[in-house]
Design a protein around this motif. Structure first.
Motif, PDB file in Angstrom:
ATOM      1  N   ARG A  36       1.020  -0.894  -0.003  1.00 30.07           N
ATOM      2  CA  ARG A  36      -0.011  -0.055   0.027  1.00 30.07           C
ATOM      3  C   ARG A  36       0.751   1.041  -0.096  1.00 30.07           C
ATOM      4  O   ARG A  36       0.575   2.135  -0.742  1.00 30.07           O
ATOM      5  N   LEU A  39       2.527   1.668  -3.453  1.00 33.91           N
ATOM      6  CA  LEU A  39       1.504   2.134  -4.555  1.00 33.91           C
ATOM      7  C   LEU A  39       0.957   3.446  -4.284  1.00 33.91           C
ATOM      8  O   LEU A  39       0.831   4.467  -5.245  1.00 33.91           O
ATOM      9  N   ALA A  40       0.962   3.824  -3.047  1.00 32.75           N
ATOM     10  CA  ALA A  40       0.644   5.620  -2.600  1.00 32.75           C
ATOM     11  C   ALA A  40       1.900   6.333  -3.274  1.00 32.75           C
ATOM     12  O   ALA A  40       1.474   7.323  -3.696  1.00 32.75           O
ATOM     13  N   ARG A  72       1.765   6.471  -7.127  1.00 30.83           N
ATOM     14  CA  ARG A  72       0.665   7.338  -7.303  1.00 30.83           C
ATOM     15  C   ARG A  72       0.921   8.746  -7.489  1.00 30.83           C
ATOM     16  O   ARG A  72       0.569   9.630  -8.082  1.00 30.83           O
TER      17      ARG A  72
END
Length: 117
Positions: A107, A110-111, A114
């Motif tokens: 997570r 991914l953060a 992004r």
């Protein structure tokens, strides 16, 4: 009335997503020359540039990645005690390098990715 029927290959070529990805990745390789890539794949240079712009838009389906074996440039803080631990290194605009340990939660990775878009 006289009518001429033109036969032969379709006027517009259709490129699959996989073909576009292959061409864009080839164009992003270090030292790649767009004109040479265009000739190699028999595609317009302007279309390659368009596909490259499209690949940089939010929601793009692929990102060029390079596997590097060069660990000599890895910061010591990442090498100490974790020599066998894989690291994701990102080269950002301006020459800045960012490293993410393989032990980082998915997570978090991914953060970060992004946020870099």
């Amino acid at each position: 009335m006289h009518m001429t029927v033109i036969s032969g290959p379709e006027r517009r070529r259709r490129w699959s997503a996989a073909e576009r990805e292959e061409i864009v990745l080839a164009s992003l390789a270090p030292g790649a020359v767009i004109a040479e890539i265009a000739r190699q794949f028999d595609v317009s240079t302007s279309l390659i540039y368009k596909w490259r712009r499209d690949a940089q838009q939010p929601g793009a389906v692929f990102v060029p990645a390079v596997m590097a074996e060069d660990e000599g440039s890895m910061p010591d803080v990442l090498r100490d005690g974790r020599a066998d631990s894989p690291v994701i290194r990102l080269k950002l605009a301006g020459g800045t390098t960012m490293s993410i340990a393989a032990t980082a939660p998915a997570r978090l990775v991914l953060a970060v990715l992004r946020a870099l878009r």
